[in-house]
Design a protein around this motif. Structure first.
Motif, PDB file in Angstrom:
ATOM      1  N   GLN A  87       0.859  -1.183   0.000  1.00  0.00           N
ATOM      2  CA  GLN A  87       0.000   0.000   0.000  1.00  0.00           C
ATOM      3  C   GLN A  87       0.893   1.229   0.000  1.00  0.00           C
ATOM      4  O   GLN A  87       1.316   1.724   1.044  1.00  0.00           O
ATOM      5  CB  GLN A  87      -0.909  -0.009   1.240  1.00  0.00           C
ATOM      6  CG  GLN A  87      -2.076   0.960   1.165  1.00  0.00           C
ATOM      7  CD  GLN A  87      -3.116   0.511   0.152  1.00  0.00           C
ATOM      8  OE1 GLN A  87      -3.218  -0.672  -0.142  1.00  0.00           O
ATOM      9  NE2 GLN A  87      -3.883   1.456  -0.384  1.00  0.00           N
ATOM     10  N   ASP A  94      -0.055   3.207   8.121  1.00  0.00           N
ATOM     11  CA  ASP A  94      -0.011   2.221   7.039  1.00  0.00           C
ATOM     12  C   ASP A  94       1.445   1.772   6.890  1.00  0.00           C
ATOM     13  O   ASP A  94       2.336   2.242   7.614  1.00  0.00           O
ATOM     14  CB  ASP A  94      -0.521   2.861   5.746  1.00  0.00           C
ATOM     15  CG  ASP A  94      -1.026   1.805   4.768  1.00  0.00           C
ATOM     16  OD1 ASP A  94      -0.832   0.602   5.051  1.00  0.00           O
ATOM     17  OD2 ASP A  94      -1.571   2.190   3.723  1.00  0.00           O
ATOM     18  N   SER A  95       1.704   0.844   5.941  1.00  0.00           N
ATOM     19  CA  SER A  95       3.081   0.380   5.706  1.00  0.00           C
ATOM     20  C   SER A  95       3.221  -0.036   4.254  1.00  0.00           C
ATOM     21  O   SER A  95       2.230  -0.361   3.585  1.00  0.00           O
ATOM     22  CB  SER A  95       3.427  -0.787   6.638  1.00  0.00           C
ATOM     23  OG  SER A  95       2.568  -1.875   6.433  1.00  0.00           O
TER      24      SER A  95
END
Length: 531
Positions: A87, A94-95
């Protein structure tokens, strides 16, 4: 008066309204938290050997402050070795994956930057530096250096050490060594390069000398060591009288010393009317005078003695002496025709000789009379060894291995089915022995010859003869001037002979003094075990 009061009231209301809007006044007022991007790790640094892909790195994107941010990523330099997966845009937290694929990259240091951006982040865009170091590895050819020479000879030929890398990227290197006998044409350079390694033996005693060339390079993964070994052997060359330094017609096949002063060499002459000869030295091999030479019409292939008086030589004839070689007699009775390769005696009476077409002859009266024994094979037999009057072993072509425990009345075939031609067998006691043959074959037994296991030879030359002075210490000789040596009965190393002629037989008087005979009338002598 009324107007001034009205203005004062309005100013007061305005001030109160502003205080309500900002949520307070004075020291109790609060500002909203600014939004910032945060990444973990804040840099991607990889140092790996050339040609290996590192594992991908997870990068975690979070925010600081009040509210939520949406982020995007991009690679600033557009390097084709760096890719982002997962992503790579969306709301934080997020990562995503930073993946490095070295592909066709050569050794070196590579840089790029991953930018993480968010529209309302105070610190956008945020840089994640990426550094990739591909270390080189020193590649050398050869990976070790061995000098073989004989004491008193000129220095051995220099050798080349080629220094390159597993990557084509050049790198600077330095070399170091410690031994004074070894010199390098350069102690630094840039790969690829060739260094000349030389050995100076002029001030060295016979022996084995060691050193290591250490190659160091800043860009290399690790230093590399090149082991170096110098063998200065003590085999001194001499000749049958009249053959010094010439392409002599003498071809020596067998050798035996009865003591430190008295030695015998048997062989053949080529190109003349007579073939066989026995030469005797009475001064420890210093000279082999022609006056001590006995000539026979048939050629001779081997010679042995059991004491200072009793000796035998075989080939296309069988002869024996009972007076230390002063005179030689031909066997009175023996089934012919003769084509005998080797002879073994255990005392002045009992002996055996082996030859072509599976031939085994035996005598019990000191070699005057001989009788055939049944070998059960038709292969040419090359070697025979008896430990006592009962126990003996015979080897020959096509892997023939025979043994007896009853003086040769019966022979058991424990052939190796190897197809290899075997030339020599020797035992040091009732259980421990060796076989030698073609292509460097060395076989070892510890159960009296019931089974044999191969040992690793450092040569592919034929090994024709061997001699042991203890259950672990021995020598083997063969074609092309080959001399092998073992100190433990298991591992073998090369001793330089200083000659390229075929070596036929080896005999040691004690643990240090030994002799070898060869083609062209050549004799080799050592007083230091070859070193």
């Amino acid at each position: 008066m009324v107007k001034r009061l009205t203005a004062t009231i309005l100013l007061a209301l305005s001030t109160a309204s502003m205080a309500l809007i900002w949520g307070g006044c004075g020291d109790e007022s609060v500002s909203p938290d600014p939004l910032r991007l945060r990444v973990t790790p804040d840099a991607v640094i990889r140092e790996i050997p050339f040609g290996i892909n590192p594992p991908a790195q997870w990068v975690v994107v979070t925010t600081e402050g009040s509210g939520q941010l949406s982020y995007t990523t991009r690679i600033a330099g557009g390097s084709n070795w760096l890719r982002l997966f997962g992503q790579t845009s969306g709301p934080a937290p997020d990562s995503f994956l930073a993946n490095i694929s070295v592909g066709s990259l050569q050794a070196g240091v590579y840089y790029d930057t991953i930018w993480v951006e968010a529209l309302y982040a105070e610190n956008s865009p945020l840089a994640i530096p990426v550094m990739l170091t591909l270390t080189n590895a020193v590649a050398v050819e050869p990976d070790s250096i061995l000098f073989l020479t004989v004491s008193g000879e000129p220095n051995p030929e220099p050798q080349e050490l080629v220094i390159a890398g597993v990557s084509t990227t050049p790198y600077d290197f330095t070399l170091a060594k410690t031994a004074s006998w070894m010199t390098l044409s350069a102690t630094a350079g840039t790969s690829p390069d060739t260094i000349i390694v030389s050995a100076d033996i002029q001030s060295l005693e016979p022996g084995v000398y060691y050193d290591t060339i250490k190659i160091t390079a800043p860009l290399a993964e690790a230093p590399i060591n090149v082991p170096c070994r110098l063998v200065v052997a003590s085999w001194v060359r001499s000749w049958i009288t009249g053959n010094e330094g010439t392409a002599a017609s003498h071809s020596l096949r067998g050798l035996h010393f009865t003591d430190a002063q008295t030695g015998f060499a048997a062989g053949l002459l080529t190109g003349g009317e007579v073939d066989g000869e026995i030469s005797r030295s009475l001064d420890g091999g210093t000279t082999w005078p022609s006056g001590e030479r006995v000539i026979f019409d048939p050629l001779l292939g081997d010679i042995t003695f059991t004491d200072e008086l009793h000796g035998w030589a075989v080939g296309q004839t069988i002869v024996y002496t009972v007076n230390g070689g002063d005179t030689w007699n031909t066997a009175i009775s023996a089934p012919g025709p003769f084509s005998l390769n080797h002879v073994s005696f255990v005392d002045s009476l009992f002996g055996w000789a082996v030859g072509n077409a599976g031939r085994i002859l035996a005598t019990n009266d000191g070699g005057k009379n001989w009788a055939d024994q049944t070998s059960g094979v038709t292969d040419d037999l090359k070697g025979v060894y008896f430990l006592d009057a009962a126990h003996g072993w015979v080897v020959g072509n096509n892997g023939a291995v025979l043994l007896t425990a009853d003086t040769g009345k019966t022979w058991a075939d424990v052939g190796l089915a190897s197809g290899l031609d075997l030339w020599c067998v020797v035992f040091v006691n009732a259980t421990t022995g060796w076989i030698f043959g073609e292509t460097g074959t060395i076989l070892h037994t510890t159960n009296g010859g019931q089974s044999w296991l191969p040992q690793t030879p450092p040569t592919t030359h034929r090994l024709a003869a061997a001699a042991f002075v203890s259950p672990t210490r021995g020598w083997a000789v063969g074609t092309g001037g080959t001399i092998l040596y073992t100190e433990d009965g298991e591992t073998w190393s090369v001793q330089p002979s200083g000659v390229t002629e075929d070596l036929s037989d080896v005999f040691f008087i004690d643990e240090d003094e030994g002799w070898i005979c060869a083609d062209k009338g050549i004799l080799l002598h050592t007083t230091g075990g070859g070193l």
